[in-house]
Design an enzyme around this catalytic site. Structure first.
Site, short mmCIF file in Angstrom:
data_model
loop_
_atom_site.label_atom_id
_atom_site.label_comp_id
_atom_site.label_asym_id
_atom_site.label_seq_id
_atom_site.Cartn_x
_atom_site.Cartn_y
_atom_site.Cartn_z
N ARG A 1 53.99 -7.42 -36.00
CA ARG A 1 53.79 -8.54 -35.08
C ARG A 1 54.84 -9.62 -35.31
O ARG A 1 55.33 -10.23 -34.35
CB ARG A 1 52.37 -9.10 -35.24
CG ARG A 1 51.99 -10.06 -34.12
CD ARG A 1 50.52 -10.38 -34.12
NE ARG A 1 50.11 -11.05 -35.35
CZ ARG A 1 48.84 -11.27 -35.69
NH1 ARG A 1 47.84 -10.88 -34.90
NH2 ARG A 1 48.55 -11.88 -36.81
N LYS A 42 53.20 -14.94 -32.05
CA LYS A 42 52.61 -15.93 -32.96
C LYS A 42 53.65 -16.99 -33.30
O LYS A 42 54.25 -16.98 -34.36
CB LYS A 42 52.09 -15.22 -34.22
CG LYS A 42 50.88 -15.91 -34.84
CD LYS A 42 50.21 -15.05 -35.88
CE LYS A 42 49.11 -15.80 -36.59
NZ LYS A 42 47.91 -16.01 -35.76
C1 LIG Z 1 46.67 -15.49 -35.40
C2 LIG Z 1 45.94 -15.70 -34.13
C3 LIG Z 1 44.77 -14.98 -33.81
C4 LIG Z 1 44.10 -14.02 -34.77
O1 LIG Z 1 44.86 -12.91 -35.12
P1 LIG Z 1 44.48 -12.05 -36.40
O2 LIG Z 1 45.56 -11.02 -36.49
O3 LIG Z 1 43.16 -11.43 -36.16
O4 LIG Z 1 44.46 -12.98 -37.56
C5 LIG Z 1 44.19 -15.20 -32.57
N1 LIG Z 1 44.71 -16.08 -31.69
C6 LIG Z 1 45.81 -16.80 -31.97
C7 LIG Z 1 46.31 -17.76 -30.96
C8 LIG Z 1 46.46 -16.63 -33.19
O5 LIG Z 1 47.55 -17.36 -33.47
#
Ligand SMILES: *Cc1c(COP(=O)(O)O)cnc(C)c1O
Length: 347
Positions: free
Chosen positions: A80, A184
């Site tokens: 990711r 992210k």
């Molecule tokens: C990090 C994040 C999540 C959760 O992702 P995980 O991989 O389950 O920790 C959900 N929504 C947003 C906007 C995020 O930044």
């Protein structure tokens, strides 16, 4: 040494021993370094200070019931971050380098990993950002990759599985339809903080964002995904502007294991009325039940609040999912997917 009371900890920064970092300059990564100096020295024209070429990850190291330490699907986090970096057109660490540096960070902070009984864990925060001096509008050519950590309690500070209220975000969007929501990026957070602060001031724990084009369907919470349970179905939105949560992806597998039907599809606001259980999910929050979603609708006559209620305790299906996923992470349940990676004691 006095015992640390992890039950008082929330999702916050607490001091640790060391961080691990590497720089990519001219497309060459330096050998990862460990330091106990938590201050970076960066050029004031580094892109990260100006145009936000910055992305991050979030994962946890769990001390299991057997005393062994596990990372949960770190390869997914590495991939990711690669995808976020590609969107920002900047270099990313390889999957191998990403995982090696996370393991190193855990080992360097071994005595900070909370005991199994505490329910707390060591949250790892890998960050990747542009460091070369720039003024022109360009993607960062040189980057720094650093892995830091903090021993955290649950996200809300409350005990896990205690439901909280959410409000629909009618006046602010998290991500544009063809925007960066699926990556992210720090920038996604920068631009949603104001809306978040308003929701918190109104007493809500969570803010639930809608699709930016039509404001007619559900996307996700500010930092976690949305899923609902209805008639034996696990239902979660399918949208390119929703962050692809690894927790959500794992829960979909676990849901199938339990014989639930899994639906990834558009969820219109009206459907909120029909859900039996609603939750937010993510690494930090695990599963956090939503007791109520308020929709403040502005009419000519003023603002009215529509309320969707899901109860003040966690629903039975969500609780089952929670126990299974947490069980895999801390070794009380069989990990038949090979999701956990063991980290060796450095001593
Ligand atoms: C990090 C994040 C999540 C959760 O992702 P995980 O991989 O389950 O920790 C959900 N929504 C947003 C906007 C995020 O930044």
């Amino acid at each position: 040494m006095s015992e640390i009371d992890y039950s008082k900890r929330s999702f916050n920064y607490y001091p640790t021993n060391a961080i691990v970092f590497s720089k990519c300059v001219g497309n060459r990564w330096s050998a990862p370094e460990v330091t106990n100096d938590f201050n970076f020295s960066l050029h004031c024209f580094a892109g990260v200070f100006h145009y936000a070429p910055s992305c991050f990850e979030g994962m946890k190291a769990y001390r299991g019931v057997d005393g062994r330490v596990r990372l949960f699907r770190p390869d997914e986090n590495a991939l990711r971050m690669e995808s976020s970096a590609r969107y920002l057109d900047m270099p990313a660490p390889s999957v191998e380098m990403f995982i090696d540096m996370c393991v190193k960070c855990v080992q360097e902070n071994w005595d900070c990993i909370p005991p199994y009984e505490s329910g707390a864990s060591l949250y790892l925060r890998p960050v990747l950002f542009g460091i070369n001096p720039q003024l022109g509008i360009k993607s960062a050519a040189d980057v720094m990759f650093a892995v830091m950590c903090s021993a955290v309690g649950t996200y809300s500070g409350a005990k896990s599985l205690v439901p909280g209220a959410a409000v629909l975000s009618r006046n602010y969007d998290r991500a544009a339809t063809y925007g960066s929501g699926g990556y992210k990026l720090g920038a996604n957070y920068a631009q949603s903080l104001h809306a978040y602060n308003l929701a918190h001031k109104m007493g809500y724990r969570e803010l639930l964002f809608l699709d930016s084009a039509t404001h007619s369907h559900i996307e996700e919470f500010g930092s976690s995904n949305f899923f609902a349970i209805k008639h034996g179905c696990y239902i979660t939105p399918n949208s390119p502007s929703v962050l692809p949560s690894i927790t959500n992806k794992s829960l979909r597998k676990v849901a199938e294991e339990f014989g639930l039907k899994v639906e990834r599809r558009t969820i219109f606001i009206d459907e909120l009325e029909t859900f039996e259980e609603v939750n937010s999910c993510g690494t930090a929050v695990v599963i956090t039940p939503i007791s109520r979603i308020d929709d403040k609708v502005t009419l000519e006559s003023g603002t009215i609040t529509r309320e969707y209620r899901y109860g003040d305790v966690c629903g039975p299906v969500s609780e089952k999912l929670y126990k299974r996923i947490v069980g895999i992470q801390n070794g009380t349940e069989e990990d038949n997917y090979g999701w956990c990676m063991f980290v060796n004691d450095p001593k």
